[in-house]
Design a protein around this motif. Structure first.
Motif, PDB file in Angstrom:
ATOM      1  N   VAL A 268       0.843  -1.197   0.000  1.00 30.23           N
ATOM      2  CA  VAL A 268       0.000   0.000   0.000  1.00 30.23           C
ATOM      3  C   VAL A 268       0.879   1.249   0.000  1.00 30.23           C
ATOM      4  CG1 VAL A 268      -1.730   1.274   1.304  1.00 30.23           C
ATOM      5  CG2 VAL A 268      -1.845  -1.222   1.194  1.00 30.23           C
ATOM      6  N   HIS A 269       0.580   2.152  -0.921  1.00 30.34           N
ATOM      7  CA  HIS A 269       1.417   3.341  -1.094  1.00 30.34           C
ATOM      8  C   HIS A 269       0.547   4.600  -1.111  1.00 30.34           C
ATOM      9  CE1 HIS A 269       4.489   0.423  -2.074  1.00 30.34           C
ATOM     10  NE2 HIS A 269       3.721  -0.063  -3.039  1.00 30.34           N
ATOM     11  N   PRO A 270       1.138   5.734  -0.783  1.00 29.56           N
ATOM     12  CA  PRO A 270       0.378   6.989  -0.805  1.00 29.56           C
ATOM     13  C   PRO A 270      -0.243   7.238  -2.173  1.00 29.56           C
ATOM     14  CG  PRO A 270       2.497   7.294   0.292  1.00 29.56           C
ATOM     15  CD  PRO A 270       2.523   5.927  -0.318  1.00 29.56           C
ATOM     16  N   GLY A 271      -1.460   7.775  -2.172  1.00 28.45           N
ATOM     17  CA  GLY A 271      -2.137   8.109  -3.417  1.00 28.45           C
ATOM     18  C   GLY A 271      -3.022   7.008  -3.960  1.00 28.45           C
TER      19      GLY A 271
ATOM     20  N   GLN B 193      -7.775   0.174  -4.982  1.00 27.00           N
ATOM     21  CA  GLN B 193      -6.406  -0.235  -5.304  1.00 27.00           C
ATOM     22  C   GLN B 193      -5.728  -0.882  -4.106  1.00 27.00           C
ATOM     23  OE1 GLN B 193      -5.002   3.597  -6.663  1.00 27.00           O
ATOM     24  NE2 GLN B 193      -5.131   3.006  -8.820  1.00 27.00           N
ATOM     25  N   LYS B 194      -5.952  -0.342  -2.917  1.00 23.01           N
ATOM     26  CA  LYS B 194      -5.367  -0.940  -1.715  1.00 23.01           C
ATOM     27  C   LYS B 194      -5.917  -2.343  -1.491  1.00 23.01           C
ATOM     28  CE  LYS B 194      -4.845   3.539   0.638  1.00 23.01           C
ATOM     29  NZ  LYS B 194      -5.304   4.359   1.789  1.00 23.01           N
ATOM     30  N   VAL B 195      -7.231  -2.479  -1.577  1.00 22.57           N
ATOM     31  CA  VAL B 195      -7.873  -3.779  -1.351  1.00 22.57           C
ATOM     32  C   VAL B 195      -7.387  -4.804  -2.366  1.00 22.57           C
ATOM     33  CG1 VAL B 195     -10.078  -5.009  -1.476  1.00 22.57           C
ATOM     34  CG2 VAL B 195      -9.902  -2.873  -0.175  1.00 22.57           C
TER      35      VAL B 195
END
Length: 497
Positions: free
Chosen positions: A62-65, A70-72
């Motif tokens: 998981v990355h900023p932005g 997208q995280k899931v």
């Protein structure tokens, strides 16, 4: 002055004169403050997911932005990467570290439960649902519920504008959301990878929401390793001779039985592709791998005490530098410990004798030295070897090796090899282009040697090796050629004797 072989001296003079003739070096006790070890070394790269702890796994995914979706999906695709269907031991079904680092195989709830745990760490609520006996998950974000199943690789988008991953309520009401997803280009990459039916995610049947999730055990770091002087650990990315017999329901190590279908998983295929293997006469890309720990203690100094868990009637002699019984009328015993963070599958040892060539036997224990099992040895006169599989296969707590030296025997050198099973998809890996390799440890009591071999190029024929010593934490840039992901061959960490 004329010198005689040690054995002739022992036979020709009394025990008292023998010890007057030779300097006897007692074995010192281990100091609690002495820490010549490398404790919990971690190797990571900036392009791969560091699987040494849950927090590091999430930090690598998981990355900023990133959006919620997208995280899931990043976490969803990682769970699918490190686990394939096929159940192992029930007692480890919800042990996160063992499932990820060691086993790599589990079906249904054994995949959705760790996925739910990771999503909860990110702040997302999820529910466990069962349809006609099959578990799946739905997660809440953006004010909606969304259905995911890592086991069968399922999720589909609905027909809204913009589209959202459909939830169970939508799927149960409109069966075409699942059945027509591929034709309408709304399905996950590698949709229903192993040929499962959309019926699992649509229509009637028995649907049940479970009251909660199983307790998933987490013990960070997910694998803890201590390297002693003279010890190394080596990881491969391919199967070997010894596998964990309870890890699979068949008489061979675990693997993804749907083999070639992994090429349809575009989210993970570049990582899978280099590791084609044959298991049970089946080509496959996801499978168990063999590692080994080698311990070669220095008997010329007291460094070998790093690995001694117990001793009886043993001295080290100078200038011969051999270990032997102190009172030659009785056998001597040395117990060496093996502490491995993975599951032990087999072990072997090689002892080179000193000038006294009497018999040496061996026993092993996996229950903290409470019970001992004999090891069959071969004795060439100068060298004693032992191989043991049944006695220790399946131990997650290492083992102890007891060497029993007859009164007329001595030991000049020892090499112990312990084989283990691990999940290669939880290892760090290199990618085409520039990689930043990082070496860390809780404690550098000795210098750590890193040796990482890989093959690059379109057919993985160009083999390269990274070789570097680290007296402390450090970084190293590694440039990898070619367009495909390289084939990682072996990763070895070692400490000099």
């Amino acid at each position: 002055m004329r010198f005689y072989p040690l054995e002739a001296v022992v036979r020709g003079i009394s025990l008292a004169l023998f010890f007057a003739f030779l300097a006897v070096v007692p074995i010192p006790a281990r100091s609690a403050d002495d820490s010549p070890f490398v404790i919990n070394p971690v190797i990571s790269t900036d392009k791969s997911v560091d699987c040494s702890s849950v927090d590091r796994i999430l930090a690598g995914l998981v990355h900023p932005g990133m959006t919620d979706e997208q995280k899931v999906l990043a976490v969803f695709n990682w769970i699918r990467r490190v686990m394939y269907h096929g159940d192992g031991p029930e007692e480890y079904a919800f042990d996160f570290g063992k499932m990820v680092q060691v086993l790599g195989n589990g079906s249904c709830l054994r995949q959705t439960a760790p996925l739910a745990l990771l999503l909860k760490r990110l702040g997302y609520e999820s529910e466990s649902w069962v349809h006609d006996g099959h578990h799946m998950l739905q997660v809440s974000y953006g004010g909606k519920w969304h259905c995911l199943d890592p086991h069968m690789n399922f999720y589909v988008f609905d027909r809204s504008v913009p589209p959202h991953i459909a939830g169970l309520e939508q799927l149960r009401v409109d069966s075409t959301l699942a059945w027509a997803a591929e034709a309408e280009h709304r399905s996950a990459p590698g949709f229903l990878l192993c040929g499962d039916s959309p019926a699992w995610f649509s229509g009637g049947g028995l649907w049940e929401k479970e009251p909660g999730w199983p307790d998933v055990t987490i013990k960070d770091p997910l694998r803890r390793l201590t390297l002693r002087r003279g010890e190394s650990i080596s990881f491969s990315w391919l199967p070997g001779d010894y596998y964990y017999r309870k890890a699979w329901q068949f008489d061979y190590g675990p693997y993804h039985t749907c083999g070639a279908r992994d090429s349809l998983d575009t989210a993970n295929w570049p990582i899978y592709e280099p590791y084609r293997a044959i298991v049970n006469d089946t080509p496959c890309y996801r499978h168990w791998a063999q590692g080994k720990m080698v311990y070669y203690p220095d008997l010329f100094s007291d460094h070998f005490q790093d690995g001694v868990a117990g001793q009886k009637n043993i001295v080290r002699l100078c200038p011969c530098f051999v270990l032997m019984p102190q009172d030659l009328r009785y056998p001597g015993e040395l117990v060496f410990s093996v502490d491995c963070p993975y599951v032990i599958t087999a072990g072997e040892f090689r002892v080179k004798k000193g000038e006294m060539h009497g018999g040496i036997t061996a026993e092993v224990s996996t229950d903290g030295m409470k019970n001992w099992q004999p090891v069959t040895v071969t004795d060439s006169g100068q060298v004693v070897r032992g191989l043991f599989v049944d006695q220790i296969n399946g131990s997650f707590n290492g083992y102890y090796l007891k060497l029993i030296l007859a009164g007329d025997s001595s030991m000049e050198s020892l090499e112990m090899t312990s084989y283990f099973q691990h999940n290669p998809l939880a290892l760090p890996y290199l990618v085409p282009g520039e990689n930043l390799l990082k070496v860390e440890a809780e404690h550098f009591g000795s210098q750590l040697k890193l040796e990482w071999s890989y093959a690059e190029g379109p057919d993985w024929k160009n083999t390269k090796t990274i070789l570097r010593n680290f007296p402390e934490a450090g970084e190293l840039k590694v440039a990898v050629g070619g367009e495909k992901y390289p084939r990682n061959l072996s990763l070895t960490l070692s400490v000099l004797p």
